[in-house]
Design a protein around this motif. Structure first.
Motif, short mmCIF file in Angstrom:
data_model
loop_
_atom_site.label_atom_id
_atom_site.label_comp_id
_atom_site.label_asym_id
_atom_site.label_seq_id
_atom_site.Cartn_x
_atom_site.Cartn_y
_atom_site.Cartn_z
N LYS A 234 5.67 3.21 46.85
CA LYS A 234 6.84 4.53 46.95
C LYS A 234 8.18 3.31 46.36
N TRP A 235 8.42 2.94 45.92
CA TRP A 235 9.82 2.34 45.48
C TRP A 235 10.50 3.01 44.15
N GLY A 236 9.83 3.90 44.23
CA GLY A 236 10.61 5.28 43.27
C GLY A 236 11.38 5.83 44.25
N HIS A 237 11.84 5.47 45.84
CA HIS A 237 12.36 6.41 46.02
C HIS A 237 13.57 4.90 46.95
N ASP A 238 13.24 4.39 46.54
CA ASP A 238 13.70 2.81 46.96
C ASP A 238 15.12 3.30 45.91
N LEU A 239 14.35 2.93 44.36
CA LEU A 239 15.04 2.58 43.53
C LEU A 239 15.84 4.39 43.64
N MET A 240 15.66 5.79 43.41
CA MET A 240 16.84 6.58 43.45
C MET A 240 18.05 6.49 44.16
N ARG A 241 16.96 6.12 45.75
CA ARG A 241 18.72 5.19 46.66
C ARG A 241 19.99 4.74 46.42
N GLU A 242 19.12 3.02 45.38
CA GLU A 242 19.77 2.39 44.85
C GLU A 242 20.70 2.99 43.92
N SER A 243 20.12 3.89 43.02
CA SER A 243 20.85 4.54 41.70
C SER A 243 21.81 5.18 42.33
N ILE A 244 21.66 6.82 43.73
CA ILE A 244 22.96 7.05 43.93
C ILE A 244 24.20 6.12 44.34
N ALA A 245 23.43 5.09 45.09
CA ALA A 245 24.53 3.71 46.20
C ALA A 245 25.27 4.05 45.11
N GLY A 246 24.63 3.20 43.80
CA GLY A 246 25.13 2.53 42.53
C GLY A 246 26.36 3.51 42.01
N ILE A 247 25.72 4.81 41.86
CA ILE A 247 27.35 5.66 41.17
C ILE A 247 28.18 5.66 41.74
N ALA A 248 28.23 5.60 43.47
CA ALA A 248 29.04 6.23 44.11
C ALA A 248 29.59 4.90 44.16
N HIS A 249 29.38 3.44 44.43
CA HIS A 249 29.86 2.87 44.29
C HIS A 249 31.17 1.60 42.75
N HIS A 250 30.23 1.95 42.30
CA HIS A 250 30.73 1.58 41.00
C HIS A 250 32.01 2.65 40.12
N PHE A 251 30.86 3.91 40.43
CA PHE A 251 32.63 5.16 39.69
C PHE A 251 33.10 6.11 40.62
N GLY A 252 32.67 5.49 42.24
CA GLY A 252 33.39 6.57 42.87
C GLY A 252 32.44 7.79 42.47
N GLU A 253 31.43 8.38 42.68
CA GLU A 253 30.99 9.71 42.31
C GLU A 253 30.10 10.16 42.85
N SER A 254 30.32 10.93 43.40
CA SER A 254 29.05 12.71 44.43
C SER A 254 28.36 13.20 43.59
N HIS A 255 28.72 13.89 42.63
CA HIS A 255 28.23 14.72 41.78
C HIS A 255 27.25 13.94 41.16
N ILE A 256 26.07 14.23 40.89
CA ILE A 256 25.17 13.36 39.54
C ILE A 256 24.49 14.91 39.32
N THR A 257 24.34 14.49 37.49
CA THR A 257 23.51 15.50 36.87
C THR A 257 21.68 14.70 36.54
N ILE A 258 21.23 14.87 36.37
CA ILE A 258 20.13 13.86 35.36
C ILE A 258 18.81 14.88 34.72
N GLY A 259 18.66 14.76 33.90
CA GLY A 259 17.39 15.48 33.11
C GLY A 259 16.27 14.62 33.43
N ALA A 260 15.67 15.65 34.07
CA ALA A 260 14.19 15.14 35.28
C ALA A 260 13.02 15.86 34.67
N GLN A 261 11.89 15.28 34.21
CA GLN A 261 10.82 15.91 34.17
C GLN A 261 10.11 16.36 34.69
N LEU A 262 9.31 17.87 35.16
CA LEU A 262 9.34 18.68 35.55
C LEU A 262 8.56 18.59 36.50
N TYR A 263 6.78 17.69 36.74
CA TYR A 263 6.25 17.62 37.55
C TYR A 263 6.75 16.56 38.81
#
Length: 151
Positions: A88-117
């Motif tokens: 279940k490291w995908g969940h860790d990856l997303m938490r780290e990704s979201i935190a990385g966006i906040a830390h490096h860019f100071g952003e909390s609004h995030i948009t992704i192009g997600a595979q539907l499944y």
């Protein structure tokens, strides 16, 4: 436990670059049987979040400041080695990704192009569907947005 690091393109070693491109190719080209150009020119402007286990890159995502992939900051090429998905490291990856966006860019609004499944997976991280389904490289995708850092 994964060891996490975030690096710019120029700070990646040749071995790290090779390993993360190989991982992405294993997932997006071979596993998903999709012929597409992974090298889209965005690696050079992304921050690369890398998850290592026992010295091997097993997780990766690209982090973008606003205006590169979408108007908002964004996360892309979210990959976890298929041999480790049971952890279940995908969940860790997303938490780290979201935190990385906040830390490096100071952003909390995030948009992704997600595979539907993967809609429910991303919803579990606070993303909401904001578009109709569209095909990208013959794979159903949706746009999703996350407006808050905390969930």
């Amino acid at each position: 436990m994964l060891k996490w690091s975030i690096k710019s393109f120029k700070d990646l070693s040749v071995d790290e670059l090779y390993d993360l491109l190989r991982l992405r190719s294993e997932i997006f080209v071979v596993e998903q049987n999709c012929v597409y150009l992974d090298l889209d020119g965005k690696d050079k402007v992304a921050l690369h979040l890398i998850g290592e286990f026992e010295g091997k890159i097993v997780a990766h995502s690209r982090l973008f400041k606003p205006g590169i992939s979408f108007d908002n900051a964004s996360i892309g090429r979210v990959t976890v080695d298929s041999n480790y998905r049971d952890k279940k490291w995908g969940h860790d990856l997303m938490r780290e990704s979201i935190a990385g966006i906040a830390h490096h860019f100071g952003e909390s609004h995030i948009t992704i192009g997600a595979q539907l499944y993967l809609k429910k997976f991303y919803e579990s991280h606070g993303f909401e569907q904001t578009s109709e389904m569209y095909l990208e490289d013959d794979i159903p995708h949706i746009e999703m947005k996350r407006e808050e850092l905390n969930f």
